[in-house]
Design an enzyme around this catalytic site. Structure first.
Site, PDB file in Angstrom:
ATOM      1  CB  THR A  84      -0.930   0.028   1.169  1.00 38.15           C
ATOM      2  OG1 THR A  84      -1.379  -1.280   1.392  1.00 38.15           O
ATOM      3  CG2 THR A  84      -1.750   1.125   1.248  1.00 38.15           C
ATOM      4  N   GLY A 101       2.656  -2.543   8.318  1.00 38.62           N
ATOM      5  CA  GLY A 101       2.857  -3.114   9.751  1.00 38.62           C
ATOM      6  C   GLY A 101       4.390  -3.652   9.916  1.00 38.62           C
ATOM      7  CD  GLU A 103     -27.533  16.303  30.178  1.00 37.99           C
ATOM      8  OE1 GLU A 103     -28.714  16.360  30.865  1.00 37.99           O
ATOM      9  OE2 GLU A 103     -26.519  16.456  30.762  1.00 37.99           O
TER      10      GLU A 103
END
Lengths: 667, 667
Positions: free
Chosen positions: B152, B191, B425
């Protein structure tokens, strides 16, 4: 690191530059950005933003360049420096509410005075008497008192009536005693409490002469004004890292019979008369609670203790996912079997497969039916299964309520580490084109009258032969019909896509959404079919006792019917089912399955056999000691609690004491 | 922090203990967990897990207790220590593939040898000649070569044919020259490259005598075996923090005319003949690529440069969200106007409202129609709007492909910080009960024949008066009919829920899913209605030019029709629309709107006027300098790149050099 070499500095991106592309984009549109922005924000609002941005950008402390790198303690330290400086700017620049709001939006991270500046001040202002305004509000507005709003407890989130912290009136010396009787009474998630606050607005159950009067607000002094150490009988700390919001010191707070004076109970609406020792009722009960309005309206059954798994809204989110774990396990095993069986054949066919290349984009697949089938189905399943898992992790995290957001839930980090799976080894959206391309090709051969050579062409041929008569699948009564309905819908969508492509000559790009739906439909069919077949296999019934096998059948039906209901419109449109069947599927079949599976949920999860050590989750513990574990990690393991801050905005010091390095060296 | 006091240590959770609840759960089910676990994992698999778990738990380096607290560099350091120890255990315990897989699952974090142990070894094994196995595989298997798989690039994710890194054959000295001609040629996401690898399997475009032969794999020496510093002409580093996966050193890599020998090109299938200087073709082209199979099948239009926004699959994910920003802006303004107008009236009615309390859970609402309406609608809108925003952030992040996963996208931290909004909330699921309760009550008054007093009772009354005739809304031709279809569906679901509750006497809990759907339907109606009304307002047409106003109408239709299509089954079932209308809505109306709005996407986003400084995003930059910014942050700002590791498993040192503290003190 080494200096960046000159040749790297000179490199430019290839192709059209991003700046050129954006210029093109902007040139191609006649939207008057300035006009529209003024319409959305008003001219004044935009000028305000520009003005404030300039101030913030000129201050070194607001530089964002290290934000993405820093760990928890560093981020908190930087946030504290920013909060102090921002408070100084409020004063110096005379910023009002709108300016402060804009500045906070631009800084874009929660700052440690956040709850002091909002809920603490509001509570005193709205619920305090004039005398209390004098005593508490003034020093709070001057940041001498730094406060927080301590309502939520470790064991009680939205259920305010269940709060356990008590405030008992002492008629003898006209004081209240604040006490935390249980570990679950610990205040929890309280913003600005963990390291910052020296006072807290504490919601506690008022008790007078043994009688409970419900939750009331008390202003309590919790840390020494000079040393910033917790006062006697007060145990405070930061609750630990979270999925986000790590620049805020959300904290915990426990009291061990701490006495506070009569004036501490905010008394604008209700109070204790120190002369009569009687409770003075508010004129209107709704005025007391303010933020608690919501709870008063909750139906009775919510108010008692109820395990979240008994809520159908929780069941419908979690139990289909539990069913999906089994569905995908069986599908994985089925795919491996298919792969092994075809492996030799695929190798033999590989040579011939390569000869059919060179046609249009859809025709470039190998001619080996088995290889193509396996390739297409595994593309579709990779996309669907990894998306289901990633989204399922988020569903599980949210189903844990607030605690799911704590890092200690373990789910946030699993989600974050798992996410790349949806992108790598083929982007989950891109991959669906592979499935569609294969199905279109298969449909063309079927249309030509070729005999089915595998399951895919078989279901396409069946649809073609029956589409005029229509289908009448007994999805609620017959499991094989349920599988057949999934096949039918996939076949229908295939021929629809083929019509768009081959007859209407629509472009590939214009059909990507249809292809995505088609791939999902086909993959869901594969999962339902594999699950069904696994349950028919003799090996399954020989390894599982009849009760467990029966439960597996229910999980199969839950997965299939819940999926069918979620994709209802495709099932209608294809005439695989009727509207009435879908209505029944949801309102009776699925709800009944949830009820039947519910009692077995824990054991079904147990069977996956995840060791606690692997999950490293306070919430997922096999022994259920959830609160003990959350508290232990927050209180004993959390390095932020080894730091004593200097919380006052005009003091330049950030930390008064930092024992965190000492901890680090111990590891 | 101070020692935990004794009184805190003695506290127990209140109520039934988690351990008791889980015991109860397990007692209530007869699932044989052991049998089912054996069926899922096999007995051998479970024994293996127990055995390996015991080994890992006994090693201090695998202790997980600080995992959730550590920053990036610390996490990487710990992961490196674990990776080394794990490798030692492989050898010591003689663990095979299954044991290694189990150990990695139990440790549950990506470790820095990850890509060395998978893709690097596999690539050499599968694509290398016997000579290359001898030269590269042996030292790699011994962890002398630490490798990665560099495919890549910064500018090229799934499009392998677009790789820019070149490997040019030099006939003179029989070498290849590796070169990165552009910044976008930088290998990215690789990696085990950032800090660990001393070798890389690099995919590069082979060029012989000026002719390109496509991507081929080369084994390249990138860091000195002793100093672990990058070799001359090689620029490497870690790409920076990510949403997850921070224990892995995903890296970047650039070459400046680096010469490598002939043996570096993995030549099992194709090669360059050093004698003839000719390319030697593989017997079957599909064998070359291995992992690249996918790309070969991509249709032609994907192969050129194409902005992702031109993909309809991206448009359908992003443009309805863009429409939603406007829809919710107008709804917010509409709600504020309603609030202001009713404010006085609400105060007057408050006293009388409090008198109607005390009935069943559904009847506890205030009697003021206006207050109740505002309360219910704001509950529903809070739930829908905050869920839409949270999910929308994830959709945007994923639409950025791999780069969305980098912290530098800025979307991950926005998502993480925004998430509590869905819980606090009022939990988004719990809140929907408020809406349902109000609508049931309103429906009862309408059924009694009371005159409508507000919009809610008006749409319920209209439905009641017309339900027998059915509706015939021209959703594709008339905007007000489109709004009416949303009103119709909400009214239909209200009366369905009322039937379940009042006639069939079903329990509140059994209807939570119906209530959730009902609340969503009502809130979607409110948004569609507010958007529609805002576009009719004279102030809107006076402030916006006709083109922009026309575009706003298209955004209105996109939001409404896309929502209608997503919730299609409820629209069918209520007979608000026909199946044919839904089909047309999807296949023509929505697709046409995407096409019309597409050219204005950038300017419409510009109009929201977010300063770059606020978003702090490499991808969201106003000037489009995306790659430059990603590279700058990774290369110059990233503290992990100030650390030189000792990557060899048998060496006890982790870091050889750590300049990160120096950087820290500079801030």
């Amino acid at each position: 690191m080494s200096q960046i070499p000159q040749w790297v500095r000179e490199l430019k991106p290839s192709g059209p530059q991003g700046s050129e592309l954006l210029k093109q984009e902007r040139d191609n549109s006649n939207v008057n950005v300035d006009q529209l922005a003024n319409f959305l924000h008003t001219k004044e609002g935009r000028q305000r933003q520009t003005r404030i941005l300039k101030v913030l950008q000129s201050e070194k402390v607001f530089d964002k360049s290290q934000n993405y790198f820093a760990g928890r303690t560093d981020r908190f330290e930087t946030a504290l420096a920013r909060a102090k400086r921002l408070r100084q700017l409020y004063v110096k620049e005379n910023w009002g509410d709108q300016e402060r709001y804009t500045a906070n939006m631009l800084i874009s991270e929660p700052l440690p005075y956040g709850l002091h500046e909002s809920m603490f001040l509001i509570t005193i202002r709205d619920q305090g008497s004039p005398e209390q305004h004098q005593k508490f509000l003034k020093p709070a507005e001057n940041y001498e008192y730094i406060g927080c709003y301590a309502q939520t407890e470790l064991g009680h989130g939205s259920n305010v009536r269940g709060l356990e912290t008590t405030a008992t009136w002492n008629p003898d010396d006209k004081t209240f005693t604040l006490h935390s009787p249980y570990l679950t009474s610990s205040k929890w998630w309280i913003g600005s409490l963990g390291r910052m606050a020296n006072h807290a607005a504490v919601m506690a159950q008022l008790i007078i002469a043994g009688k409970k009067y419900g939750p009331h607000p008390f202003i309590v002094h919790i840390r020494d004004m000079k040393t910033h150490q917790p006062l006697e009988g007060v145990h405070i700390g930061d609750i630990g890292p979270k999925f986000g919001y790590n620049t805020m010191d959300n904290g915990f707070l426990l009291f061990n019979n701490v006495k506070i004076p009569h004036i501490s109970m905010l008394s604008r609406f209700s109070s204790v008369d120190p002369k009569t020792n009687q409770y003075v009722r508010p004129s209107s009960p709704s005025l007391v609670y303010g933020t608690l309005t919501w709870d008063r309206d909750a139906p009775e059954w919510e108010k008692g203790e109820n395990q979240v798994l008994n809520y159908t809204m929780v069941q419908i989110r979690l139990l289909p996912l539990l069913a999906a774990t089994f569905a995908m396990h069986f599908t994985g095993k089925g795919m491996m079997a298919l792969y092994d069986a075809n492996n030799r054949k695929i190798r033999q066919n590989k040579e011939s497969a390569n000869q059919s290349r060179g046609a249009g984009p859809e025709e470039t697949e190998s001619s080996s039916d088995l290889l193509s089938d396996l390739h297409a189905i595994s593309c579709g399943l990779k996309s669907l299964a990894s998306s289901t898992a990633a989204e399922g992790l988020e569903v599980c995290r949210r189903a844990c309520g607030g605690h799911g957001y704590s890092s200690f839930s373990g789910i946030g980090s699993y989600y974050a580490d798992y996410l790349p799976t949806a992108t790598w080894e083929g982007d989950n959206y891109m991959l669906t084109q592979q499935v569609a391309r294969y199905l279109l090709k298969a449909a063309r051969t079927v249309l030509k009258g070729n005999e089915p050579t595998n399951d895919t062409t078989a279901i396409l041929a069946y649809f073609l032969s029956r589409q005029d008569q229509g289908a009448a699948f007994d999805i609620l009564g017959d499991d094989s019909d349920l599988v057949a309905a999934f096949a039918w819908r996939s076949a229908y969508l295939t021929f629809e896509a083929l019509k768009h492509r081959d007859e209407q000559k629509r472009s590939w790009n214009s059909l990507l959404v249809d292809f995505y739906q088609l791939s999902k439909a086909m993959s869901q069919y594969m999962i339902v079919k594999n699950f069904y077949e696994a349950l028919q296999a003799p090996s399954t019934s020989s390894e599982l006792d009849p009760e467990t096998l029966g439960l597996m059948h229910k999980l199969f039906r839950l997965y299939a019917l819940h999926t069918l209901e979620s994709e209802a419109s495709e099932f209608y449109t294809s005439s695989a089912v009727t509207v009435r069947q879908i209505q029944l599927a949801r309102s009776s079949a699925v709800m009944k399955l949830l009820e039947d599976i519910r009692p077995h949920a824990v054991r079904l999860v147990d069977a996956w056999d995840f060791p606690d050590w692997q999950l490293d989750s306070s919430l997922g513990r096999h022994d259920g000691k959830v609160y003990e574990d959350m508290f232990y990690r927050a209180s004993e393991l959390n390095p932020l609690n080894r730091i004593t801050v200097d919380p006052y905005p005009d003091s330049p010091t950030l930390f008064r004491k930092d024992e965190s390095k000492e901890l680090k060296s111990k590891l």
